[in-house]
Motif scaffolding. Structure first.
Motif, PDB file in Angstrom:
ATOM      1  N   UNK B 122       0.827  -1.203   0.000  1.00  7.40           N
ATOM      2  CA  UNK B 122       0.000   0.000   0.000  1.00  7.40           C
ATOM      3  C   UNK B 122       0.862   1.255   0.000  1.00  7.40           C
ATOM      4  N   UNK B 123       2.022   1.161   0.678  1.00  4.76           N
ATOM      5  CA  UNK B 123       2.889   2.331   0.746  1.00  4.76           C
ATOM      6  C   UNK B 123       3.377   2.741  -0.630  1.00  4.76           C
ATOM      7  N   UNK B 124       3.529   1.755  -1.542  1.00  5.78           N
ATOM      8  CA  UNK B 124       4.024   2.098  -2.879  1.00  5.78           C
ATOM      9  C   UNK B 124       2.979   2.829  -3.706  1.00  5.78           C
ATOM     10  N   UNK B 125       1.722   2.844  -3.247  1.00  3.60           N
ATOM     11  CA  UNK B 125       0.668   3.494  -4.030  1.00  3.60           C
ATOM     12  C   UNK B 125       0.843   5.009  -4.077  1.00  3.60           C
ATOM     13  N   UNK B 126       1.557   5.565  -3.083  1.00  4.62           N
ATOM     14  CA  UNK B 126       1.764   7.016  -3.067  1.00  4.62           C
ATOM     15  C   UNK B 126       2.528   7.474  -4.302  1.00  4.62           C
ATOM     16  N   UNK B 127       3.205   6.519  -4.930  1.00  2.00           N
ATOM     17  CA  UNK B 127       4.003   6.817  -6.108  1.00  2.00           C
ATOM     18  C   UNK B 127       3.134   6.965  -7.365  1.00  2.00           C
ATOM     19  N   UNK B 128       1.862   6.478  -7.311  1.00  2.00           N
ATOM     20  CA  UNK B 128       0.992   6.559  -8.493  1.00  2.00           C
ATOM     21  C   UNK B 128       0.734   8.009  -8.871  1.00  2.00           C
ATOM     22  N   UNK B 129       0.567   8.277 -10.165  1.00  2.00           N
ATOM     23  CA  UNK B 129       0.186   9.624 -10.594  1.00  2.00           C
ATOM     24  C   UNK B 129      -1.146   9.979  -9.926  1.00  2.00           C
TER      25      UNK B 129
END
Lengths: 470, 451
Positions: B122-129
């Motif tokens: 879930x933490x990697x989702x902050x990277x989404x545009x």
């Protein structure tokens, strides 16, 4: 044992061995599917007691009024119909049972038969809150099921006596015929009867695929379709296109068949080439038509017309032309089928009849219309029935490829589409995400009823006038 | 007869062997299935997906990922997967089209990504545009994992622009400029041998973009994101401005289409066979357009999607597809499926996917890395799509609309536009009728689903 007898025994064994081998291969390679089918059937049997229990508790909790009403309608239908049939039989001097007893029996069976439809619809059309149209439609449904149950009874009571067993072939082992019928019956149950029942149940629901929640709406789907101007226009469009497709395909096929039956060099090649459009699937042939009639400048026909005449008709965007293109594509696809039958029919017209007519001074045209055409009547009748069915059921592929039911009639298609035939509308409504599948199921029931009525009508009115030679 | 009995016995024992002898499945081996739409015969995108799956299997030897395509059509793929799910045979991962996310959520056949991903994932989702993330977020939850994202751009024939005395480096940017450009191009109609100036599919997707650009909503309740939508805004001044554009082009004969709505392939053929000077299509087709224009011997130009006017500067929405994990599988299988979709959309594979497919990258880190590589300088058309999206202001309008019966709502709008182009209806009448049909679909759907 004589030589022939031995040969016969040998061939029977050979065939049995082949069948056994095939069965073994089939069972082995399809074991998973068969296993699932078996479980499914077993589950169905296992659920039977529960269903019966549910049915009993349903009837116990049913208020008296709807039950009595449905029994009354069914009983009246059965009694009245049995009385009329019985009277007619007596007048014709047929062997008929005692009339009052027959009427009583008919009424009783009518009551029971009516419960099939009534229980399936949960007696909703007999309740106080049902709309007037629903009540009418529900009564019609009840009458139809009552009659459907009664027809076998009349056939039994009034039908011809059974053929003596010795006259026809019969099986020594009484279970063998059932065993041989089992695969067909099983596939009919699994793929036809069970889905039909499910579809009827679905047609009483408001449901959106793939959402699992559903709401019972009685005959609401049927009623709103009747009131829907788009559906009414779709029905009209279907009849118009059907008339043109059937008339066009049969007339063209007859003309071509007559030409192809002439004794010319290479007739076999012509015939093969003429028949081949039928070998193409409707979608493939529609793709060919799409490449020809596509607009925007990349369609073949408009490209040529633009080069030569400088015009580019809106084949798919004009309501009249779009219908024409769909009719044209549909005719082209079924043409081969019709030609095969007409060529076969023409070969069966006896030479001597034509010669006799010729000697009597009939010219070619007279011979064709007075001798050949009437002799072709059985073929024409068969083709009429199959072509009507084709026009109703078989054109959605062409419509999907060419016009998608369009062009829209009225602002934003509020009056429907120019080529939105019933089968395409059904397909369009049933196979889209969030599809209103209850309504689509109701459309399927309507469509089936229309085709069934049309087929019965054709048999009733036309078949009487046909002699099958001999 | 003895041999008959023997035969029956043999068949019966075969049946028994078949039923009982189904080999027991190995327990430690996990098998997951992934279905996508890239199953066309010459679709090289399927190979890109397979390569990513192979890499995943190399890292996780106990997991087998079977990638297949049951249909090249989003809707059919979705229907197939859900019909299979009703029989308990659902593929583990399904590619779902943008407009189907409300239906997929309502269907209850899918796990929501926010519910099943691990905290690290879930933490990697902050990277989404941000725009991409917003599109796939319902009620604060990421419902499906965005994967193949695209948006429409303008394609034009540079040779024709030159022949008509136009600057091929200054393609039209607004509705008004399209009309001006078309006037000059149509003056050369005979010489250019074209049927019309511009063609593009009659599609709801473009209207959705043009509404978002004007910061206007497609449906009420914040585009269906704060509550279920009950009304479409087809008669808003912003939508009528779009409808009027179709009307203007019809009146002047500048516009054409194949006669079928949503016919992206057919419209591509019209443009590539040099029958029009401009077309609008998805960035996903960029590679195809480049290859075919070369084969047809003309210079292809690409430009950002035209806007309703200079004031419409709110930016575009995301189109394309996302990947979803179906319910009804063992925990191990579900976990493997989730791991796979995060692998599929990791920065590294996001870049592989972008280069191999033309869909744009969905992660900020991917874009930074691609920039650092100089990829966009070498491939300016790709930069157009990405810049177009990066310039999007993140708000409700360009988050896109979500409704359950999206197919019917879009269909109503397309029929409205079609009746303007073909039937000569006025924009007001056509859009009012389209609104009526769409609102009815919303009401029927909401009545079945409830709130």
């Amino acid at each position: 044992m004589g030589r022939d007898e031995r040969l016969q025994t040998f061939s029977v064994r050979l065939i049995t061995a082949f069948v056994a081998l095939f069965a073994a291969w089939f069972i082995l390679s399809e074991r998973e599917g068969l296993l699932r089918l078996l479980t499914w059937l077993l589950q169905g049997f296992a659920a039977a007691p529960r269903s019966i229990e549910a049915l009993i508790s349903y009837y116990l909790s049913l208020p008296a009024a709807p039950l009595l009403l449905s029994l009354g309608v069914g009983g009246a239908t059965g009694g009245l119909a049995s009385y009329l049939i019985g009277r007619a039989a007596q007048r014709n001097g047929q062997r008929a049972p005692n009339l009052p007893r027959g009427v009583a029996l008919g009424a009783g069976i009518g009551m029971l038969g009516a419960q099939i439809a009534a229980a399936a619809t949960q007696h909703c059309t007999y309740r106080a809150e049902a709309a007037f149209a629903e009540v009418l439609l529900g009564a019609l449904l009840t009458i139809l099921t009552a009659l459907a149950v009664l027809v076998p009874l009349w056939t039994l009571l009034l039908g011809r006596r059974r053929v003596e067993q010795a006259e026809s072939g019969y099986f020594r082992n009484r279970w063998l015929p059932y065993a041989l019928l089992a695969p067909s019956l099983l596939s009919l149950i699994v793929f036809l009867y069970y889905p039909s029942v499910q579809m009827f149940n679905l047609s009483l629901m408001a449901r959106r695929f793939p959402i699992r929640t559903e709401r019972f709406v009685c005959l609401g789907n049927y009623i709103s379709l009747l009131n829907d101007v788009i559906y009414q226009n779709s029905l009209l469009t279907t009849f118009v296109i059907t008339v043109f497709v059937v008339a066009g395909s049969m007339a063209t096929a007859l003309a071509i068949a007559v030409l192809a039956s002439q004794k010319v060099r290479g007739a076999g090649v012509y015939r093969t080439l003429l028949i081949f459009p039928f070998a193409l699937s409707p979608v493939v042939s529609a793709a060919v038509f799409q490449a020809m009639f596509r607009e925007g400048g990349s369609g073949l026909i408009n490209y040529l017309l633009d080069l030569t005449l400088g015009v580019q008709p809106a084949w798919l965007r004009d309501a009249v032309l779009a219908r024409f293109v769909v009719v044209f594509a549909a005719i082209w696809n079924i043409l081969g089928f019709n030609i095969i039958f007409y060529i076969a029919g023409l070969q069966n017209v006896p030479r001597d009849l034509q010669e006799a007519a010729a000697i009597d001074g009939a010219n070619r045209v007279q011979r064709f219309f007075r001798v050949v055409l009437p002799m072709l009547a059985p073929y024409t009748f068969f083709l009429l029935v199959t072509n009507v069915t084709y026009a109703f059921y078989g054109i959605y592929g062409a419509i999907d490829m060419l016009t998608q039911g369009g062009p829209p009639l009225g602002a934003a298609g509020q009056l429907g589409g120019a080529t939105n035939m019933l089968i395409y509308k059904l397909y369009d409504d049933a196979f889209r995400p969030g599809a209103p599948i209850g309504s689509a199921a109701a459309q399927a029931v309507y469509l089936f009823s229309i085709v069934a009525v049309l087929t019965v009508l054709q048999f009733r009115t036309l078949e009487r006038n046909i002699t099958y030679g001999g | 007869m003895n041999y008959k009995r023997l035969l029956v016995l043999a068949l019966a024992s075969l049946l028994a062997v078949a039923v009982l002898g189904v080999p027991a499945q190995a327990q430690d081996k996990i098998e997951i299935r992934f279905v996508h739409i890239f199953g066309g015969q010459q679709d090289s995108r399927a190979q890109v997906v397979q390569a990513i799956a192979d890499a995943f299997m190399a890292q996780n030897p106990n997991i087998t990922v079977t990638v297949s395509s049951t249909s090249t059509d989003y809707v059919e793929l979705f229907n197939n997967a859900l019909l299979a799910a009703e029989q308990g045979q659902a593929p583990h991962i399904v590619q779902v089209e943008d407009s189907l996310i409300q239906l997929a959520t309502d269907s209850d056949f899918f796990h929501l990504i926010s519910d099943i991903a691990t905290p690290e994932q879930l933490a990697t989702l902050d990277d989404l545009l941000p725009t991409v993330r917003a599109y796939y977020t319902l009620n604060g939850k990421l419902v499906g994992m965005p994967w193949n994202a695209s948006n429409p751009i303008l394609y034009y024939n540079r040779d024709m622009f030159e022949a008509a005395g136009l600057d091929p480096d200054a393609p039209p940017q607004t509705f008004a400029e399209v009309l001006e450009t078309c006037e000059k191009i149509m003056a050369q109609r005979e010489a250019l041998r074209i049927t019309a100036c511009i063609n593009f599919p009659i599609s709801s997707w473009f209207a959705e973009q043009w509404l978002a650009m004007q910061n206007a909503l497609f449906v009420n309740n914040d585009n269906g994101r704060s509550a279920r939508a009950t009304e479409v805004f087809f008669t808003s001044p912003e939508m009528l401005r779009i409808a009027q554009f179709y009307r203007d082009m019809r009146e002047k004969g500048y516009y054409t289409y194949t006669g079928r709505v949503n016919d992206y392939n057919g419209e591509g053929i019209t443009f590539l066979s040099k029958r029009t000077a401009m077309t609008i299509s998805s960035t996903a087709g960029l590679t195809l357009f480049q290859n075919f224009s070369r084969a047809q011997g003309f210079q292809l130009g690409t430009a950002p999607l035209i806007t309703p006017g200079a004031d419409a500067d709110n930016g575009v929405t995301v189109g394309g597809g996302s990947v979803w994990v179906t319910k009804g599988h063992s925990d191990a299988e579900t976990k493997a499926a989730v791991d796979f979709i995060f692998f599929l959309t990791s920065t590294e594979n996001d870049i592989t996917w972008h280069k191999g497919s033309g869909y744009f990258p969905i992660r900020q880190s991917s874009i930074e890395q691609l920039r650092a590589e100089g990829w966009f300088d070498q491939n300016p058309p790709f930069a157009i799509a990405v810049n177009q999206l990066l310039q999007s202001r993140g708000n409700v309008a360009n988050a896109g609309f979500v409704v359950g019966p999206s197919a019917e709502v879009r269909d109503a709008l397309m029929k409205g536009l079609q009746s303007i182009v073909d039937g000569g209806e006025s924009p007001e009448a056509a859009m009012a009728a389209a609104k009526q049909a769409a609102d009815r679909a919303l009401a029927e759907y909401n009545a079945v689903v409830g709130n």
